[in-house]
Motif scaffolding. Structure first.
Motif, short mmCIF file in Angstrom:
data_model
loop_
_atom_site.label_atom_id
_atom_site.label_comp_id
_atom_site.label_asym_id
_atom_site.label_seq_id
_atom_site.Cartn_x
_atom_site.Cartn_y
_atom_site.Cartn_z
N ALA A 57 3.59 5.34 5.82
CA ALA A 57 2.98 5.24 4.48
C ALA A 57 1.85 6.26 4.33
O ALA A 57 1.72 6.91 3.28
N VAL A 58 1.04 6.42 5.35
CA VAL A 58 -0.05 7.41 5.30
C VAL A 58 0.51 8.81 5.09
O VAL A 58 -0.08 9.64 4.39
N ASP A 59 1.67 9.07 5.67
CA ASP A 59 2.31 10.39 5.54
C ASP A 59 3.02 10.59 4.21
O ASP A 59 3.65 11.63 3.98
N TYR B 239 -6.65 -1.65 7.63
CA TYR B 239 -7.98 -1.71 6.99
C TYR B 239 -8.78 -0.42 7.14
O TYR B 239 -9.51 -0.02 6.23
N GLN B 240 -8.65 0.25 8.28
CA GLN B 240 -9.42 1.49 8.47
C GLN B 240 -8.91 2.59 7.53
O GLN B 240 -9.70 3.35 6.97
N HIS B 241 -7.60 2.67 7.33
CA HIS B 241 -7.04 3.67 6.44
C HIS B 241 -7.38 3.36 4.98
O HIS B 241 -7.56 4.28 4.17
N THR C 195 -6.97 7.00 2.88
CA THR C 195 -5.66 7.57 3.17
C THR C 195 -4.54 6.61 2.77
O THR C 195 -3.38 7.00 2.69
N LEU C 196 -4.90 5.35 2.51
CA LEU C 196 -4.01 4.37 1.90
C LEU C 196 -4.76 3.67 0.78
O LEU C 196 -5.99 3.48 0.88
N VAL C 197 -4.03 3.28 -0.27
CA VAL C 197 -4.62 2.49 -1.34
C VAL C 197 -3.69 1.31 -1.61
O VAL C 197 -2.48 1.38 -1.40
N CYS D 153 0.82 -1.20 0.00
CA CYS D 153 0.00 0.00 0.00
C CYS D 153 0.86 1.26 0.00
O CYS D 153 2.05 1.22 0.32
N ALA D 154 0.22 2.35 -0.36
CA ALA D 154 0.87 3.66 -0.36
C ALA D 154 -0.23 4.71 -0.25
O ALA D 154 -1.42 4.42 -0.44
N SER D 155 0.16 5.92 0.04
CA SER D 155 -0.82 7.00 0.13
C SER D 155 -1.09 7.57 -1.26
O SER D 155 -0.23 7.53 -2.16
N PRO D 156 -2.28 8.13 -1.48
CA PRO D 156 -2.54 8.81 -2.76
C PRO D 156 -1.52 9.92 -3.02
O PRO D 156 -1.14 10.17 -4.17
N GLU D 157 -1.08 10.58 -1.96
CA GLU D 157 -0.07 11.64 -2.10
C GLU D 157 1.22 11.09 -2.69
O GLU D 157 1.82 11.70 -3.59
#
Length: 297
Positions: free
Chosen positions: A226-228, A241-243, A248-250, A165-169
């Protein structure tokens, strides 16, 4: 021989403290000491060395301990099979669990568990260290690591699926890898002890050595990095799973699943018979987490 005296003796062997062991069983310190003396009298041998700071087992006490544990398990199992045929667990259930999983997926379930088993009380240790169940006096542990101690029994509670996973950013800034080979051109967040990731591809398995600027020894910290937007991460679905639901994660590399057979296990000391309170724990949490578990739905 009194079964309650044996219960106390087993707890003393774990806690090395008569007062503490007595308190766990609802006994005052004087009564607990008297019960140990009565057990020693019935056995015709001194079972415990007493000092001002702590107690330890004598050679005779060490010899008695495995038999005492087996007797207690047998009696508890026999009680559960009488009458309605349903287990009626009582007493204190001592649990060890990984810190993150325990906080996220064990603690929220306790309200319902205790409502179903009101005669139980819970003593939980949340730690990422691999504890010794016997020495620590634990009835059961939750683990997501391979079982190496052959004296323990493991029952699967749930799958432990890992995803990339990674953030959209991050994806907007660096692009999305299309295959495991593309990871060499990306920042990856390393988790201590996992220096490479292995994928299933149309051409067989592919091992990718992880590189990046961050290495950390905690799963939630990997997820948060990763969210950051600090890189691509491998995460357990129960931790991310919540992120994923919030966006905030994909997930990435969905066509290249990780080679992974991890699971969430309930681990307990080997015994011919399973204590009712441990059986209740395994049955309840297997149902609570579900198949597939709720964090994979």
């Amino acid at each position: 021989m009194n079964i309650e005296h044996l219960r106390l003796f087993v707890r003393v062997a774990s806690t090395h403290n008569i007062s503490q062991a007595g308190k766990e069983l609802g006994l005052s310190a004087p009564v607990a000491s008297m019960h140990i003396s009565k057990l020693e009298e019935s056995m015709g041998a001194r079972l415990i060395h007493r000092t001002t700071r702590k107690v330890s087992l004598t050679e005779e006490g060490e010899a008695l301990l495995p038999y005492a544990e087996e007797i207690i398990h047998s009696v508890d199992a026999a009680k559960s099979s009488v009458g309605s045929g349903k287990a009626c667990p009582k007493g204190t259930l001592r649990i060890s669990a990984p810190a993150s999983f325990g906080r996220m997926h064990l603690m929220p379930a306790l309200k319902g568990f205790l409502a179903q088993y009101p005669d139980l009380s819970i003593d939980i240790r949340l730690t990422d260290s691999m504890v010794d169940l016997i020495e620590g006096g634990f009835d059961v542990a939750i683990r997501n690591a391979e079982l190496k101690d052959s004296t323990l029994i493991a029952k699967k509670l749930a799958t432990d699926k890992r995803i990339m996973c990674a953030s959209p950013e991050y994806i907007e800034k660096y692009g999305e890898p299309k295959s495991p080979s593309d990871l060499k051109n990306h920042l990856c967040i390393n988790q201590t002890g996992l220096d490479s990731w292995t994928y299933t591809t149309p051409y067989g398995t592919q091992n990718v050595k992880v590189k990046g600027k961050i290495k950390v020894d905690h799963g939630e910290a990997v997820r948060d990095a990763a969210v950051d937007g600090l890189g691509i991460a491998m995460c357990a679905t129960w931790i991310a799973y919540q992120h994923l639901k919030e966006g905030t994660l994909v997930t990435i590399l969905d066509n290249y699943p990780l080679v992974d057979e991890a699971a969430i296990w309930a681990v307990y000391p080997s015994s011919r018979l399973l204590a009712p309170k441990v059986r209740a724990f395994i049955d309840y949490f297997s149902d609570y987490y579900g198949n597939p578990p709720y964090w994979d739905k």
